[in-house]
Design a protein around this motif. Sequence first.
Motif, mmCIF file in Angstrom:
data_model
loop_
_atom_site.group_PDB
_atom_site.id
_atom_site.type_symbol
_atom_site.label_atom_id
_atom_site.label_comp_id
_atom_site.label_asym_id
_atom_site.label_seq_id
_atom_site.Cartn_x
_atom_site.Cartn_y
_atom_site.Cartn_z
ATOM 1 N N GLU A 23 0.679 -1.142 0.046
ATOM 2 C CA GLU A 23 -0.020 -0.047 -0.174
ATOM 3 C C GLU A 23 0.905 1.373 0.009
ATOM 4 N N ALA A 24 1.858 1.292 0.704
ATOM 5 C CA ALA A 24 2.873 2.584 0.760
ATOM 6 C C ALA A 24 3.533 2.798 -0.650
ATOM 7 N N ASP A 25 3.607 1.627 -1.480
ATOM 8 C CA ASP A 25 4.025 1.531 -2.919
ATOM 9 C C ASP A 25 2.804 1.968 -3.936
ATOM 10 N N GLY A 26 1.565 2.282 -3.342
ATOM 11 C CA GLY A 26 0.516 2.672 -4.147
ATOM 12 C C GLY A 26 -0.522 1.467 -4.772
ATOM 13 N N LYS A 27 -0.302 0.382 -4.266
ATOM 14 C CA LYS A 27 -0.881 -0.717 -4.779
ATOM 15 C C LYS A 27 -2.085 -0.969 -3.945
ATOM 16 N N ILE A 28 -3.095 -1.491 -4.939
ATOM 17 C CA ILE A 28 -4.491 -1.763 -4.202
ATOM 18 C C ILE A 28 -4.451 -3.371 -3.736
ATOM 19 N N VAL A 29 -4.624 -3.723 -2.570
ATOM 20 C CA VAL A 29 -4.207 -4.807 -1.983
ATOM 21 C C VAL A 29 -5.563 -5.269 -1.165
ATOM 22 N N HIS A 30 -6.080 -6.568 -1.604
ATOM 23 C CA HIS A 30 -7.124 -7.215 -0.799
ATOM 24 C C HIS A 30 -6.472 -8.200 0.038
ATOM 25 N N CYS A 31 -6.942 -8.623 1.225
ATOM 26 C CA CYS A 31 -6.364 -9.366 2.223
ATOM 27 C C CYS A 31 -7.631 -10.618 2.547
ATOM 28 N N TYR A 32 -7.250 -11.372 2.961
ATOM 29 C CA TYR A 32 -8.154 -12.690 3.506
ATOM 30 C C TYR A 32 -7.039 -13.273 4.531
ATOM 31 N N THR A 33 -7.756 -13.005 5.998
ATOM 32 C CA THR A 33 -6.680 -13.778 7.161
ATOM 33 C C THR A 33 -7.967 -14.318 8.019
ATOM 34 N N SER A 34 -7.372 -15.289 8.754
ATOM 35 C CA SER A 34 -8.167 -15.890 9.867
ATOM 36 C C SER A 34 -7.273 -16.318 11.012
ATOM 37 N N ILE A 44 -11.767 -10.047 5.837
ATOM 38 C CA ILE A 44 -11.899 -9.590 4.645
ATOM 39 C C ILE A 44 -11.574 -8.151 4.412
ATOM 40 N N ARG A 45 -10.443 -7.695 3.853
ATOM 41 C CA ARG A 45 -9.975 -6.467 3.660
ATOM 42 C C ARG A 45 -9.969 -6.143 2.232
ATOM 43 N N LEU A 46 -10.817 -5.210 2.038
ATOM 44 C CA LEU A 46 -10.787 -4.764 0.452
ATOM 45 C C LEU A 46 -10.168 -3.268 0.048
ATOM 46 N N GLY A 47 -9.139 -3.617 -0.834
ATOM 47 C CA GLY A 47 -8.386 -2.570 -1.066
ATOM 48 C C GLY A 47 -9.015 -1.442 -2.028
ATOM 49 N N SER A 48 -8.428 -0.347 -2.076
ATOM 50 C CA SER A 48 -8.781 0.845 -2.790
ATOM 51 C C SER A 48 -7.481 1.653 -2.983
ATOM 52 N N ILE A 55 -14.378 -5.232 5.042
ATOM 53 C CA ILE A 55 -15.429 -5.290 4.535
ATOM 54 C C ILE A 55 -16.721 -4.909 5.320
ATOM 55 N N ASN A 56 -17.737 -4.135 4.895
ATOM 56 C CA ASN A 56 -18.679 -3.665 5.531
ATOM 57 C C ASN A 56 -19.925 -4.840 5.662
ATOM 58 N N GLU A 57 -20.800 -4.512 6.841
ATOM 59 C CA GLU A 57 -21.842 -5.278 7.246
ATOM 60 C C GLU A 57 -22.690 -5.741 6.040
ATOM 61 N N ALA A 89 -16.096 -11.351 -3.160
ATOM 62 C CA ALA A 89 -15.867 -9.941 -2.924
ATOM 63 C C ALA A 89 -14.553 -9.380 -3.813
ATOM 64 N N PHE A 90 -13.334 -10.069 -3.686
ATOM 65 C CA PHE A 90 -12.163 -9.789 -4.318
ATOM 66 C C PHE A 90 -12.426 -9.839 -6.080
ATOM 67 N N SER A 91 -13.097 -10.730 -6.485
ATOM 68 C CA SER A 91 -13.697 -10.986 -7.923
ATOM 69 C C SER A 91 -14.521 -9.515 -8.474
ATOM 70 N N ARG A 92 -15.097 -8.880 -7.643
ATOM 71 C CA ARG A 92 -15.873 -7.861 -8.142
ATOM 72 C C ARG A 92 -15.143 -6.510 -7.869
#
Length: 121
Positions: A23-34, A44-48, A55-57, A89-92
């Motif tokens: 993200e510091a390099d300006g990339k849009i990054v999605h993350c999935y962790t557990s 679920i984190r959605l990048g922009s 992700i919101n409710e 979500a990531f596919s969209r």
Amino acid sequence: PVVHVTGTNGKGSTISMLRAALEADGKIVHCYTSPHLVCFHERIRLGSRKGSADINEASLTELLEEIEAVNAGEDITFFESTTCAAFLAFSRIPADVVLLEVGMGGLGDATNVLDLPTVAC
């Protein structure tokens, strides 16, 4: 590209550091962790362009309802459902990189549906 992170310890920390650097390099990054630490939405984190956010409710509920409908009452585990929600979500929403943490690991892990991740660590 997809970075598939596996191992016994340090997966979450590795993903956090990778996300921060990308993200510091300006990339849009999605993350999935557990697992999540405080709230399920953390998984679920959605990048922009402004960074990433949990992700919101409303979006999460919509995705899980869609998965339940498509699954049509067949057996599915909690982790499989949540992994499907993340992938859907990531596919969209386009991203430069997806950081993906394995669950329990092994051949049966729901994150192993990828043909071949770009990087595995």
